[in-house]
Design a protein around this motif. Structure first.
Motif: not given
Length: 101
Positions: A17, A21, A23, A36-38, A51
């Motif tokens: 973090s 943002y 993640t 993994a999602y942002v 990304e």
């Protein structure tokens, strides 16, 4: 961006973090794949951020991507310049020692 969803997906942890943002790491129990999602807050809602160049520029992560590329480029540039300089210097030395062209 497409999200992988389903009952086999579980939340694992907050991976990273910064001030803008977050993640999050998710795990698929069927295929054992990690996702993994942002996330970013936009107008009071949390949305998944792709990304792309916009993300890398605003998150400051462009340094992690482009700094190694720039260092590699300049390393190759220095090596090529040195090789050309050595080749020309040795050609002049050969011409001076042995004559000819």
């Amino acid at each position: 961006i497409p999200l992988h969803t389903g009952p086999e997906m579980i939340f694992v942890m907050l991976l990273e973090s910064d001030d803008r943002y977050y993640t999050y790491l998710y795990f698929d129990m069927d295929t054992y794949r990690r996702y993994a999602y942002v996330m970013e807050e936009v107008n009071g809602r949390w949305v998944v951020v792709p990304e792309d160049l916009y993300f890398y520029f605003h998150s400051g992560r462009w340094l992690r991507v482009f700094l190694p590329l720039a260092l590699t480029w300049w390393g190759v540039e220095v090596v090529v310049t040195l090789v050309v300089w050595i080749f020309r210097r040795s050609a002049r030395l050969r011409a001076r020692l042995f004559g000819g062209s």
